[in-house]
Write a protein that holds these residues in place. Structure first.
Motif, PDB file in Angstrom:
ATOM      1  N   PHE A 158     -12.324   2.908  -4.890  1.00  0.00           N
ATOM      2  CA  PHE A 158     -12.197   1.417  -4.633  1.00  0.00           C
ATOM      3  C   PHE A 158     -12.817   1.199  -3.373  1.00  0.00           C
ATOM      4  N   SER A 159     -13.974   0.271  -3.531  1.00  0.00           N
ATOM      5  CA  SER A 159     -14.761  -0.181  -2.292  1.00  0.00           C
ATOM      6  C   SER A 159     -14.412  -1.401  -1.732  1.00  0.00           C
ATOM      7  N   TYR A 160     -14.491  -1.745  -0.357  1.00  0.00           N
ATOM      8  CA  TYR A 160     -14.122  -2.992   0.028  1.00  0.00           C
ATOM      9  C   TYR A 160     -15.350  -3.115   1.397  1.00  0.00           C
ATOM     10  N   ASN A 161     -16.124  -3.902   1.037  1.00  0.00           N
ATOM     11  CA  ASN A 161     -17.297  -4.262   2.050  1.00  0.00           C
ATOM     12  C   ASN A 161     -17.965  -2.915   2.269  1.00  0.00           C
ATOM     13  N   ALA A 162     -18.073  -2.331   1.259  1.00  0.00           N
ATOM     14  CA  ALA A 162     -18.839  -1.130   1.213  1.00  0.00           C
ATOM     15  C   ALA A 162     -19.387  -0.762  -0.152  1.00  0.00           C
ATOM     16  N   PRO A 163     -20.524  -0.091  -0.126  1.00  0.00           N
ATOM     17  CA  PRO A 163     -21.150   0.155  -1.538  1.00  0.00           C
ATOM     18  C   PRO A 163     -20.593   1.050  -2.562  1.00  0.00           C
ATOM     19  N   PHE A 164     -20.297   0.760  -3.764  1.00  0.00           N
ATOM     20  CA  PHE A 164     -19.777   1.709  -4.680  1.00  0.00           C
ATOM     21  C   PHE A 164     -20.937   2.549  -4.994  1.00  0.00           C
ATOM     22  N   LEU A 165     -20.833   3.997  -5.089  1.00  0.00           N
ATOM     23  CA  LEU A 165     -21.906   4.710  -5.454  1.00  0.00           C
ATOM     24  C   LEU A 165     -21.447   5.875  -6.580  1.00  0.00           C
ATOM     25  N   GLY A 166     -20.258   5.736  -6.877  1.00  0.00           N
ATOM     26  CA  GLY A 166     -19.996   6.520  -7.916  1.00  0.00           C
ATOM     27  C   GLY A 166     -18.505   7.009  -8.018  1.00  0.00           C
ATOM     28  N   SER A 167     -17.772   7.362  -8.905  1.00  0.00           N
ATOM     29  CA  SER A 167     -16.528   8.184  -9.037  1.00  0.00           C
ATOM     30  C   SER A 167     -16.240   8.924 -10.183  1.00  0.00           C
ATOM     31  N   THR A 168     -15.181   9.632 -10.165  1.00  0.00           N
ATOM     32  CA  THR A 168     -14.754  10.816 -11.165  1.00  0.00           C
ATOM     33  C   THR A 168     -13.615  10.202 -11.728  1.00  0.00           C
ATOM     34  N   GLY A 169     -13.540   8.723 -11.725  1.00  0.00           N
ATOM     35  CA  GLY A 169     -12.227   8.097 -12.602  1.00  0.00           C
ATOM     36  C   GLY A 169     -12.400   8.148 -13.997  1.00  0.00           C
TER      37      GLY A 169
ATOM     38  N   GLY B 101     -13.088  21.791  -5.762  1.00  0.00           N
ATOM     39  CA  GLY B 101     -14.231  21.192  -6.040  1.00  0.00           C
ATOM     40  C   GLY B 101     -14.757  20.006  -5.393  1.00  0.00           C
ATOM     41  N   VAL B 102     -15.873  19.804  -5.226  1.00  0.00           N
ATOM     42  CA  VAL B 102     -16.604  18.696  -4.285  1.00  0.00           C
ATOM     43  C   VAL B 102     -17.366  18.166  -5.097  1.00  0.00           C
ATOM     44  N   PHE B 103     -17.302  16.839  -4.822  1.00  0.00           N
ATOM     45  CA  PHE B 103     -18.022  15.550  -5.634  1.00  0.00           C
ATOM     46  C   PHE B 103     -18.631  14.958  -4.714  1.00  0.00           C
ATOM     47  N   CYS B 104     -20.110  14.772  -4.918  1.00  0.00           N
ATOM     48  CA  CYS B 104     -21.035  14.028  -3.897  1.00  0.00           C
ATOM     49  C   CYS B 104     -21.659  12.893  -4.520  1.00  0.00           C
ATOM     50  N   TYR B 105     -21.494  11.615  -3.813  1.00  0.00           N
ATOM     51  CA  TYR B 105     -22.276  10.649  -4.171  1.00  0.00           C
ATOM     52  C   TYR B 105     -23.046  10.095  -3.195  1.00  0.00           C
ATOM     53  N   GLY B 106     -24.419  10.120  -3.378  1.00  0.00           N
ATOM     54  CA  GLY B 106     -25.453   9.721  -2.197  1.00  0.00           C
ATOM     55  C   GLY B 106     -25.479  10.617  -1.073  1.00  0.00           C
ATOM     56  N   LEU B 107     -24.861  11.798  -1.031  1.00  0.00           N
ATOM     57  CA  LEU B 107     -24.933  12.864  -0.091  1.00  0.00           C
ATOM     58  C   LEU B 107     -25.220  14.256  -0.906  1.00  0.00           C
ATOM     59  N   PRO B 108     -25.925  15.375  -0.228  1.00  0.00           N
ATOM     60  CA  PRO B 108     -26.174  16.408  -0.983  1.00  0.00           C
ATOM     61  C   PRO B 108     -24.754  17.293  -1.177  1.00  0.00           C
ATOM     62  N   PHE B 109     -24.906  18.164  -2.198  1.00  0.00           N
ATOM     63  CA  PHE B 109     -23.867  19.174  -2.470  1.00  0.00           C
ATOM     64  C   PHE B 109     -24.257  20.239  -1.775  1.00  0.00           C
ATOM     65  N   ALA B 110     -23.450  21.057  -1.157  1.00  0.00           N
ATOM     66  CA  ALA B 110     -23.892  22.302  -0.303  1.00  0.00           C
ATOM     67  C   ALA B 110     -22.976  23.463  -1.212  1.00  0.00           C
ATOM     68  N   GLY B 111     -21.879  23.194  -1.768  1.00  0.00           N
ATOM     69  CA  GLY B 111     -21.144  24.209  -2.373  1.00  0.00           C
ATOM     70  C   GLY B 111     -19.821  23.944  -2.411  1.00  0.00           C
ATOM     71  N   SER B 112     -18.820  24.837  -3.185  1.00  0.00           N
ATOM     72  CA  SER B 112     -17.361  24.557  -3.351  1.00  0.00           C
ATOM     73  C   SER B 112     -16.675  25.900  -3.633  1.00  0.00           C
ATOM     74  N   THR B 113     -15.579  25.655  -3.791  1.00  0.00           N
ATOM     75  CA  THR B 113     -14.614  26.814  -3.853  1.00  0.00           C
ATOM     76  C   THR B 113     -13.820  26.514  -5.375  1.00  0.00           C
ATOM     77  N   GLY B 114     -14.500  25.790  -6.137  1.00  0.00           N
ATOM     78  CA  GLY B 114     -14.021  25.518  -7.388  1.00  0.00           C
ATOM     79  C   GLY B 114     -14.101  26.663  -8.529  1.00  0.00           C
ATOM     80  N   SER B 115     -14.781  27.587  -8.016  1.00  0.00           N
ATOM     81  CA  SER B 115     -14.604  28.775  -9.065  1.00  0.00           C
ATOM     82  C   SER B 115     -13.803  29.969  -8.289  1.00  0.00           C
ATOM     83  N   ILE B 116     -13.490  29.855  -7.323  1.00  0.00           N
ATOM     84  CA  ILE B 116     -12.890  30.943  -6.207  1.00  0.00           C
ATOM     85  C   ILE B 116     -11.272  30.776  -6.585  1.00  0.00           C
ATOM     86  N   THR B 117     -10.483  31.763  -6.536  1.00  0.00           N
ATOM     87  CA  THR B 117      -9.309  31.846  -6.663  1.00  0.00           C
ATOM     88  C   THR B 117      -8.519  31.708  -5.253  1.00  0.00           C
TER      89      THR B 117
END
Length: 430
Positions: free
Chosen positions: A338-349, A377-393
């Motif tokens: 939800f964006s307020y006076n800020a740009p909406f760049l995407g979501s996982t909704g 798990g990391v979700f990036c919008y407008g910024l680079p993805f550098a990695g995540s622990t989504g596949s790690i226990t």
């Protein structure tokens, strides 16, 4: 891949929970059992800053004592005729190779069986004991039926204390191992302006500092000890990195260093609990957000809207500020933005997530934002993805994230574990 977690602190809520189940118990005269008293010592580099003198550092040892008897509270008169009242509980801080009788005691405050106190320590060559790093903390208290205060029962721990010369660029909070569950799970993170360090905060208000991040005192009380009505749920740093705010679920605000207090919801009845906060670009204001998306603005923070009157699919779990527009984003546990006076760049909704979103961070220039799920798990919008622990226990779920000045980020787990992506590893509370 994230760097392997370095075990700097010997405090982990998951492990401690199992220890608590087998803690030894003491039995009083009536045959009832009570938990054995124990002590926790937390060592930090504390920063003092002024416009006139700049930055200076001191090493501080915070001491907590738990499961103390009722008679540990209050005072006992000293030797007959002296008229001196001696605190029923105090602690000694002394280096390896010495006994607690070699130093003067520090008084502790006691309430409901818990004591707290603090002392500065000089571990440099100029100190009275020379250059030492291994220190001991001994708490003495007046147990039931004991004699003069501090001469009856003892509980001790060992800590590593750095020299003040080590503070500033390589700060690392250290703590004694504890046989209990007093340490709060990590609930929030913030990073320094240059990305050379980070803070982590537990639900109990303890702040752990790494890299060039330092701990600070409360400007009103001169202490970093918190008596909380509700648990801490998040933190944010001032723009210059010389302070931070902590926020509790009732909206209570705790300001440290050069962070100013502009208001709180601590005295209000809220529809839903506070779940996060963000500061304005100049640090002269902040927003608080509740799980229903209600926004509370203080200082120079402007109110641009909220979801407080909207029926949400999932609750709000965090927010971030746009340093350019002065607006803000809210993120829900399904990744809805939800964006307020800020740009909406995407979501996982509209995406099915493996685990719920737990927090977010944004670029100061408003160019993008990222958010993180409890599995890392990391979700990036407008910024680079550098990695995540989504596949790690993971041992414990991810609960926080913070940006790095190099374009990377850190993820923080509930046990204080740190996962670094595209940036340096400075230490962890796991």
């Amino acid at each position: 891949m994230a760097r392997s977690i370095v075990r700097i602190l010997l405090m982990c809520p998951l492990i401690l929970g199992s220890l608590a189940a087998v803690s030894s118990l003491s039995t009083d005269g009536a045959g009832a059992t009570s938990p054995t008293p124990y002590t926790v010592a937390l060592v930090s580099c504390f920063e003092t800053y002024s416009a006139q003198f700049g930055v200076s550092y001191q090493v501080r040892v915070d001491v907590d004592a738990y499961n103390l008897p009722a008679t540990a509270d209050g005072y006992t008169l000293g030797p007959s005729g002296s008229g001196v009242a001696i605190a029923n509980t105090h602690f000694y801080l002394y280096p390896d190779g010495y006994s607690y009788g070699a130093v003067n005691p520090s008084q502790m405050n006691i309430s409901n069986g818990q004591g707290w106190g603090a002392s500065d320590v000089d571990a440099s060559n100029a100190g009275p004991f020379g250059a030492v790093s291994g220190w001991n903390v001994t708490v003495l208290y007046n147990a039931p039926g004991g004699p003069i205060a501090g001469q009856d029962s003892v509980t001790s721990v060992h800590v590593t204390v750095p020299s003040p010369s080590q503070c500033g660029t390589s700060n690392a909070t250290s703590a004694s191992a504890i046989p209990g569950t007093s340490t709060g799970s990590i609930v929030g993170m913030a990073s320094t302006t240059d990305g050379g360090g980070y803070w982590m905060v537990g639900s109990d208000g303890r702040v752990y500092s790494y890299g060039d991040a330092s701990n600070f005192y409360d400007q009103n009380s001169g202490s970093d000890y918190l008596v909380l009505n509700k648990p801490i749920v998040g933190m944010t740093a001032t723009p210059d990195g010389h302070g931070y705010w902590l926020v509790a679920s009732d909206g209570g605000i705790f300001a440290y260093g050069d962070a100013a207090f502009y208001g709180s919801t601590g005295g209000m009845t809220l529809n839903k609990p506070i779940v996060g906060m963000a500061a304005t670009a100049d640090g002269k204001g902040y927003w608080l957000v509740a799980s229903d998306g209600g926004i509370f603005a203080y200082g120079d923070a402007q109110f641009y809207g909220s979801t407080g009157s909207i029926q949400l699919n999932q609750p709000i779990v965090g927010m971030a500020a746009d340093g350019v527009s002065g607006g803000y984003w809210l993120v829900a546990s399904d990744g809805g933005i939800f964006s307020y006076n800020a740009p909406f760049l995407g979501s996982t909704g509209s995406i099915h997530l493996n685990k719920p979103i737990v927090g977010m961070e944004a670029a100061p220039d408003g160019s993008g934002y990222r958010f993180v799920a409890s599995d890392g798990g990391v979700f990036c919008y407008g910024l680079p993805f550098a990695g995540s622990t989504g596949s790690i226990t993971l041992n414990r779920p991810i609960t926080a994230m913070a940006p790095s000045g190099t374009g990377g980020y850190w993820l923080g787990a509930a046990d204080g574990g740190i996962f670094n992506f595209g940036t340096g590893f400075y230490g962890s509370a796991a």
